[in-house]
Design an enzyme around this catalytic site. Structure first.
Site, PDB file in Angstrom:
ATOM      1  N   ASP A   1       0.830  -1.208   0.000  1.00  0.00           N
ATOM      2  CA  ASP A   1       0.000   0.000   0.000  1.00  0.00           C
ATOM      3  C   ASP A   1       0.864   1.257   0.000  1.00  0.00           C
ATOM      4  OD1 ASP A   1      -1.469  -2.247   0.965  1.00  0.00           O
ATOM      5  OD2 ASP A   1      -3.002  -0.907   1.775  1.00  0.00           O
TER       6      ASP A   1
ATOM      7  N   HIS B   1      -0.996   4.526  -0.712  1.00  0.00           N
ATOM      8  CA  HIS B   1      -2.004   5.478  -0.221  1.00  0.00           C
ATOM      9  C   HIS B   1      -1.603   6.940  -0.409  1.00  0.00           C
ATOM     10  CE1 HIS B   1      -5.111   2.905   1.300  1.00  0.00           C
ATOM     11  NE2 HIS B   1      -4.236   2.155   1.956  1.00  0.00           N
TER      12      HIS B   1
ATOM     13  N   ASP C   1      -3.962  -0.376  -3.630  1.00  0.00           N
ATOM     14  CA  ASP C   1      -4.111   0.772  -2.725  1.00  0.00           C
ATOM     15  C   ASP C   1      -3.081   1.847  -3.043  1.00  0.00           C
ATOM     16  OD1 ASP C   1      -6.230  -0.524  -1.609  1.00  0.00           O
ATOM     17  OD2 ASP C   1      -5.529  -0.367   0.461  1.00  0.00           O
TER      18      ASP C   1
ATOM     19  N   ASN D   1      -8.454  -2.792  -2.478  1.00  0.00           N
ATOM     20  CA  ASN D   1      -9.819  -2.421  -2.131  1.00  0.00           C
ATOM     21  C   ASN D   1     -10.079  -0.926  -2.346  1.00  0.00           C
ATOM     22  OD1 ASN D   1      -8.009  -2.365   0.288  1.00  0.00           O
ATOM     23  ND2 ASN D   1      -9.784  -1.380   1.236  1.00  0.00           N
ATOM     24  N   HIS D   2      -9.023  -0.102  -2.332  1.00  0.00           N
ATOM     25  CA  HIS D   2      -9.203   1.336  -2.546  1.00  0.00           C
ATOM     26  C   HIS D   2      -9.186   1.723  -4.017  1.00  0.00           C
ATOM     27  CE1 HIS D   2      -9.421   3.420   1.357  1.00  0.00           C
ATOM     28  NE2 HIS D   2      -8.901   2.285   1.804  1.00  0.00           N
TER      29      HIS D   2
ATOM     30  N   HIS E   1      -3.886  -8.523  -3.099  1.00  0.00           N
ATOM     31  CA  HIS E   1      -3.897  -7.381  -2.178  1.00  0.00           C
ATOM     32  C   HIS E   1      -4.401  -7.770  -0.790  1.00  0.00           C
ATOM     33  CE1 HIS E   1      -4.160  -3.327  -0.668  1.00  0.00           C
ATOM     34  NE2 HIS E   1      -5.388  -3.594  -0.244  1.00  0.00           N
TER      35      HIS E   1
ATOM     36  N   HIS F   1      -2.475  -4.620   2.411  1.00  0.00           N
ATOM     37  CA  HIS F   1      -3.781  -4.320   2.995  1.00  0.00           C
ATOM     38  C   HIS F   1      -3.762  -3.919   4.465  1.00  0.00           C
ATOM     39  CE1 HIS F   1      -8.079  -4.242   2.899  1.00  0.00           C
ATOM     40  NE2 HIS F   1      -8.282  -5.368   3.552  1.00  0.00           N
TER      41      HIS F   1
END
Length: 617
Positions: free
Chosen positions: A297, A299, A326, A358-359, A410, A555
């Site tokens: 991730d 982000h 992500d 998931n993002h 992920h 994740h």
């Protein structure tokens, strides 16, 4: 995206596009935040669109810049922070005190006032099963909009927001261990208040217009004027992307982070070309490499991604990279991160791999910052770019297999079969319906009986479901569809034909599920009705069934940046000091073929936030 449609409104005396969405009121669902807190695309333009690229740096927009820096406790930017002052007795309507004996308290997010002081209950959890920690605060009568007045008898109403957050410590970040991470980012450097803890909340009278400083609304011309910055670069579909373009893009983004670096039409064409490339790939590609860097991730932490390139080398055919989802949301520079990764993909399509996280989903992007970032930079026209990114995300692969031995995803692995629901038949705690031991001697789930269930199911005495009777094959996962957004309420899938519903559940498993220490399956708090956490026996059974040796997933925040969560499962998280206060390290995994065994062997690089990221926080 949650049954949204675009309708005209008359803000500032002229039609603007505004999104009207049917919003679920269930706070446990990922997606939209109910009420006025999630602003429409153009309501955000009120705060930002008036500023041209030069004006934003002037005193005219100083108030906008201050507001843009305000974020809730989940790191989401507040374009319209609440106006309240819990230290003003004249504003207090009622008071409610709650004694908490355990963390978390069931408050999913807090928000500061427009001045950066105080803390308001911004997003409240809902009990999904008896004893669910998400329902604690609501069960005691706390409501969204209540403000924190005192903690442990100390009046904190006028304190800095982060000083209050440090004292409450109402968060779990490292999901696999279930540990609370006591970190500080407030100037008082508070440590978490000891339990049991009495927190007093106050319900406030509505703030009358004029009591807070008012901002002059931007003119219509300003609302629609988003001039191209002098530093913008152009994307030529005909010449494509080469290493020189990638380097120019990175250099410009480093120098002008937070601004639009591509004209809107160029940006849309660029993303559409990535979408075409992704559509040509498979849901579960099988690839072979002598070595590859796996990034978890990110982000939106652009400068930390650049630090990874400094440590591990730039991605190219001689130095392949795998970005494990992500890319966006939460951080300040999601656009910079995803544009860079997409440019690298166009330049090196076989050496730069991506999984969907998931993002990479429209509903989460609307809630956790990516949509707001696009809107802030491009105004109303940014809606087209947001839709282009959403379509690209829908065609990302769900998982990869490297060298026929390493499974990279992920989130996690397929859930149990059958997917049994919770009940509280034992009367003393939460458990699964009882399942008798099978002919192989595997025990079933246990009922209630006073067992205590922690938020993430890591209590050693927690209930569990056994592994699946038959593990899914890679071919079955490869047959899962792409081109859509994952479900956010798995209970609603019961209305679909079972075969289609199960496909959707499996996609959610791959994007959202987490490993745990105990064997079998346990409950996951992440997605409503039907997402699970899985034990080491589940991981081993899946890998053995498919002739694999190792699983790598992301994740979850990890204090050290990575973790051997199971003997054959690595979790890697590449965003250090996540949300600006987690104090975790970032990490990447380098897989290299061992000449002696011919197998991919992992090594790890860990790092602290880049100096630029540290300054931003």
């Amino acid at each position: 995206i949650a049954k949204g449609r675009w309708v005209p409104t008359t803000s500032f005396g002229a039609p603007l596009l505004r999104q009207a969405a049917q919003v679920s009121h269930d706070q446990s669902m990922v997606g939209f935040t109910p009420g006025s807190k999630v602003k429409s695309w153009c309501l955000g333009v009120v705060a930002v669109a008036a500023c041209s690229s030069k004006q934003r740096r002037s005193h005219v927009c100083s108030n906008v810049r201050i507001k843009a820096r305000l974020r809730d406790s989940e790191g989401r930017r507040l374009t319209d922070p609440p106006k309240f002052d819990a230290s003003d007795a004249s504003q207090i309507k009622t008071t409610t005190s709650v004694e908490y004996k355990q963390r978390p308290f069931g408050i999913l997010a807090y928000a500061p006032s427009a001045t950066g002081k105080g803390a308001m209950v911004w997003e409240l959890g809902t009990e999904r099963y008896p004893g669910d920690p998400k329902g604690r605060a609501r069960k005691h009568g706390i409501e969204e909009g209540f403000a924190v007045k005192s903690i442990g008898g100390v009046d904190v109403a006028s304190w800095d927001f982060y000083d209050i957050m440090d004292l409450l410590d109402d968060k779990i970040l490292d999901n696999s261990s279930g540990k609370f991470q006591a970190v500080s980012q407030g100037p008082m450097a508070n440590t978490p208040a000891p339990l049991p803890l009495v927190v007093q909340y106050v319900e406030l009278e509505p703030v009358e217009e004029g009591l807070m400083p008012a901002e002059a609304p931007p003119s219509l011309e300003q609302c629609w004027s988003f001039p191209i910055a002098d530093h913008a670069i152009r994307y030529d579909q005909y010449s494509g992307v080469d290493a020189a373009f990638v380097q120019q893009l990175i250099d410009v983004q480093k120098a002008h982070a937070g601004t639009a670096v591509l004209p809107i039409d160029d940006a849309i064409a660029f993303v559409e070309d990535v979408t075409k490339l992704l559509k040509s790939e498979e849901t579960l590609p099988h690839m072979h490499f002598e070595h590859i860097v796996v990034v978890g991730d990110l982000h939106g932490q652009f400068f930390d991604m650049i630090q990874v390139f400094d440590l591990e080398g730039m991605p190219d055919e001689s130095n392949p990279y795998f970005f494990n989802g992500d890319f966006v949301d939460r951080g300040q520079f999601s656009m910079e991160v995803v544009l860079t990764i997409f440019a690298l993909k166009l330049c090196h399509p076989k050496a730069v791999l991506m999984n969907r996280g998931n993002h990479e989903s429209a509903d989460l992007n609307l809630k956790y910052g990516f949509a707001a970032e696009i809107r802030d930079r491009y105004g109303p026209a940014g809606r087209r770019l947001f839709e282009a990114f959403s379509e690209a995300f829908r065609w990302l692969p769900l998982a990869h297999v490297l060298n026929s031995e390493v499974f990279i995803v992920h989130g996690g692995l397929p859930g149990p079969d059958p997917r049994l629901a919770f009940n509280d038949a034992g009367g003393g705690g939460t458990g699964y319906d009882s399942v008798e031991a099978d002919e192989k001697g595997r025990s079933g789930g246990r009922k209630g009986g006073g067992q205590q269930l922690s938020l993430l199911g890591y209590n050693p005495d927690n209930v569990s479901l056994p592994p699946r009777d038959g593990e899914l094959t890679l071919a079955e996962l490869a047959a899962l569809p792409r081109g859509g957004d994952p479900a956010t309420n798995l209970g609603a899938l019961e209305e679909l034909p079972e075969e289609e519903a199960e496909r959707q559940r499996l996609i959610v498993d791959l994007l959202w599920a987490d490993p745990r220490g105990k064997t079998g399956y346990g409950p996951s708090y992440r997605v409503r009705k039907g997402c699970y956490i899985f034990g080491p026996d589940v991981t081993t059974a899946f890998l053995k069934k498919n002739g694999l040796r190792l699983m790598i997933r992301s994740h979850e925040v990890k204090v050290g940046g990575f973790e051997w969560t199971h003997d054959d499962c690595i979790s890697v998280f590449s965003a250090p000091n996540y949300l600006g206060h987690a104090r975790n390290k970032g990490a990447v995994v380098r897989l290299t073929v061992n000449p002696a065994t011919g197998s991919l062997e992992p090594s790890f690089t860990t790092y602290d936030p880049s100096p630029k990221s540290a300054l931003l926080h």
